[in-house]
Motif scaffolding. Structure first.
Motif, PDB file in Angstrom:
ATOM      1  N   LYS A  17      74.054  -6.550  47.645  1.00 29.53           N
ATOM      2  CA  LYS A  17      75.060  -7.576  47.342  1.00 29.53           C
ATOM      3  C   LYS A  17      76.423  -7.123  47.864  1.00 29.53           C
ATOM      4  CE  LYS A  17      74.434  -7.486  42.850  1.00 29.53           C
ATOM      5  NZ  LYS A  17      74.520  -7.840  41.399  1.00 29.53           N
ATOM      6  N   GLY A  18      77.375  -8.058  47.817  1.00 32.03           N
ATOM      7  CA  GLY A  18      78.768  -7.732  48.036  1.00 32.03           C
ATOM      8  C   GLY A  18      79.106  -7.177  49.408  1.00 32.03           C
ATOM      9  N   LEU A  19      80.059  -6.242  49.432  1.00 30.70           N
ATOM     10  CA  LEU A  19      80.528  -5.678  50.688  1.00 30.70           C
ATOM     11  C   LEU A  19      79.423  -4.940  51.426  1.00 30.70           C
ATOM     12  CD1 LEU A  19      84.043  -4.272  49.631  1.00 30.70           C
ATOM     13  CD2 LEU A  19      83.517  -6.452  50.731  1.00 30.70           C
ATOM     14  N   GLY A  20      78.532  -4.301  50.679  1.00 28.45           N
ATOM     15  CA  GLY A  20      77.419  -3.598  51.313  1.00 28.45           C
ATOM     16  C   GLY A  20      76.498  -4.549  52.051  1.00 28.45           C
ATOM     17  N   LYS A  21      76.202  -5.680  51.430  1.00 29.17           N
ATOM     18  CA  LYS A  21      75.353  -6.683  52.072  1.00 29.17           C
ATOM     19  C   LYS A  21      76.024  -7.223  53.323  1.00 29.17           C
ATOM     20  CE  LYS A  21      73.408 -11.324  51.487  1.00 29.17           C
ATOM     21  NZ  LYS A  21      73.215 -12.478  50.569  1.00 29.17           N
ATOM     22  N   ARG A  22      77.299  -7.569  53.228  1.00 30.06           N
ATOM     23  CA  ARG A  22      77.991  -8.124  54.386  1.00 30.06           C
ATOM     24  C   ARG A  22      78.023  -7.110  55.529  1.00 30.06           C
ATOM     25  NH1 ARG A  22      79.705 -13.293  56.227  1.00 30.06           N
ATOM     26  NH2 ARG A  22      80.262 -12.667  58.339  1.00 30.06           N
ATOM     27  N   THR A  23      78.187  -5.824  55.196  1.00 31.33           N
ATOM     28  CA  THR A  23      78.169  -4.779  56.209  1.00 31.33           C
ATOM     29  C   THR A  23      76.796  -4.672  56.852  1.00 31.33           C
ATOM     30  OG1 THR A  23      79.901  -3.524  55.049  1.00 31.33           O
ATOM     31  CG2 THR A  23      78.521  -2.316  56.609  1.00 31.33           C
ATOM     32  N   ALA A  24      75.747  -4.771  56.033  1.00 31.40           N
ATOM     33  CA  ALA A  24      74.381  -4.728  56.570  1.00 31.40           C
ATOM     34  C   ALA A  24      74.154  -5.862  57.561  1.00 31.40           C
ATOM     35  CB  ALA A  24      73.371  -4.810  55.429  1.00 31.40           C
ATOM     36  N   MET A  25      74.596  -7.056  57.216  1.00 32.30           N
ATOM     37  CA  MET A  25      74.425  -8.207  58.095  1.00 32.30           C
ATOM     38  C   MET A  25      75.203  -8.012  59.391  1.00 32.30           C
ATOM     39  SD  MET A  25      72.352 -10.062  56.326  1.00 32.30           S
ATOM     40  CE  MET A  25      72.334 -11.509  57.381  1.00 32.30           C
ATOM     41  N   GLU A  26      76.400  -7.463  59.297  1.00 31.26           N
ATOM     42  CA  GLU A  26      77.245  -7.248  60.476  1.00 31.26           C
ATOM     43  C   GLU A  26      76.605  -6.240  61.429  1.00 31.26           C
ATOM     44  OE1 GLU A  26      80.652  -7.758  62.921  1.00 31.26           O
ATOM     45  OE2 GLU A  26      80.095  -8.877  61.109  1.00 31.26           O
ATOM     46  N   ALA A  45      67.950  -7.463  47.061  1.00 26.42           N
ATOM     47  CA  ALA A  45      67.657  -6.545  48.161  1.00 26.42           C
ATOM     48  C   ALA A  45      66.535  -7.080  49.045  1.00 26.42           C
ATOM     49  CB  ALA A  45      67.280  -5.175  47.614  1.00 26.42           C
ATOM     50  N   LEU A  46      65.501  -7.628  48.437  1.00 26.38           N
ATOM     51  CA  LEU A  46      64.389  -8.186  49.207  1.00 26.38           C
ATOM     52  C   LEU A  46      64.835  -9.416  49.988  1.00 26.38           C
ATOM     53  CD1 LEU A  46      61.508  -7.796  46.601  1.00 26.38           C
ATOM     54  CD2 LEU A  46      61.907  -6.416  48.655  1.00 26.38           C
ATOM     55  N   ASP A  47      65.759 -10.178  49.417  1.00 26.72           N
ATOM     56  CA  ASP A  47      66.292 -11.341  50.128  1.00 26.72           C
ATOM     57  C   ASP A  47      67.104 -10.903  51.343  1.00 26.72           C
ATOM     58  OD1 ASP A  47      66.853 -14.271  50.291  1.00 26.72           O
ATOM     59  OD2 ASP A  47      68.913 -13.582  49.993  1.00 26.72           O
ATOM     60  N   VAL A  48      67.893  -9.840  51.195  1.00 24.30           N
ATOM     61  CA  VAL A  48      68.639  -9.309  52.336  1.00 24.30           C
ATOM     62  C   VAL A  48      67.672  -8.865  53.426  1.00 24.30           C
ATOM     63  CG1 VAL A  48      70.177  -7.467  53.132  1.00 24.30           C
ATOM     64  CG2 VAL A  48      70.633  -8.604  50.969  1.00 24.30           C
TER      65      VAL A  48
END
Length: 259
Positions: A17-26, A45-48
């Motif tokens: 979630k959050g900043l970590g998720k956005r960083t993963a997507m980037e 996490a599974l959705d990411v």
């Protein structure tokens, strides 16, 4: 800004979630494979992971409580099974929103805050550096807070502030030690990015108003993630030992001191 990370592998702590998720997507959008770490948010996490797989990169999920020594062991084992990493983004870290004088903290909470925000970062670096040293290439990004580099007093945030300002010194020291190994080490100090904005793009927030931030709009996850992406680029090898505030001019200490 063109960033190419194809063939690289990144562990991002707290990336469900959050900043970590956005960083993963980037990073995944630049071709980087991602290890998604979470403590309790398994569904997210599974959705990411499902979203990352659509970007045609490898994505794996690992659960661990890195505020505990056994959690570091579990996460390290996951990285070893994955074949190591080239990029380590230390995003996860406990934070207590309730304002407390230092004397009001119990010892268990003090240990948890220091372990989660400082010792876990140091231990993960220590465990994962050999993979980077072997390749003579690596990128390490730590998370702090805006103005952490100044080590000012932050009443009622004493333990968190102490851990993060210690992380500033560690970042600078490790950057010097590992420079000859092709490894850069930097720290990002996000501003007060709230709620859903942690996962939003700049475009989604560009017309929103935020009276606390000098630039006038809310900060977003993209503001932080694009800086991390730039630091991870092959050509960013000259940038190391830096403390980079991504705050829109917001000063979290001055704005949140209770008088």
């Amino acid at each position: 800004m063109f960033v190419e990370l194809k063939g690289k592998k990144a562990l991002i702590t707290g990336s469900a979630k959050g900043l970590g998720k956005r960083t993963a997507m980037e990073l995944a959008s630049k071709g980087c494979s991602i290890m998604i770490h979470y403590m309790e948010s398994e569904r997210e996490a599974l959705d990411v992971r499902r979203q990352l797989l659509k970007l045609d990169v490898d994505a794996t999920v690992v659960q661990a409580d890195i505020a505990k020594p056994e959690g570091i062991d579990k996460l390290t084992a996951g990285v070893e099974a994955w074949g190591g990493v080239d990029i380590l983004v230390n995003n996860a870290g406990p934070f207590v929103r309730e304002r407390k004088l230092f004397q009001q903290y119990d010892e268990e909470l003090i240990r948890s805050l220091v372990q989660g925000n400082l010792l876990s970062v140091m231990l993960l670096n220590h465990r994962l550096l050999p993979y980077m040293r072997e390749k003579r290439w690596g990128r390490i990004i730590h998370f702090g807070f805006g103005h952490a580099n100044e080590a000012r007093a932050w009443p009622q945030r004493a333990v968190y502030a102490a851990a993060k300002t210690a992380l500033v010194s560690f970042t600078k020291s490790l950057a010097v030690e590992e420079a000859s190994n092709g490894i850069t080490v930097n720290l990002i100090g996000p501003g007060d990015i709230k709620g859903d904005y942690k996962e939003k793009s700049i475009h989604e927030a560009i017309n929103d108003l935020d009276g606390e931030t000098p630039i006038g709009r809310p900060g977003t996850g993209e503001d932080v993630a694009r800086v991390i992406s730039f630091l991870c680029d092959e050509k960013s090898s000259y940038l190391t030992g830096n403390i980079i505030d991504v705050t829109g001019g917001f000063d979290p200490i001055r704005a949140n001191i209770v008088k």
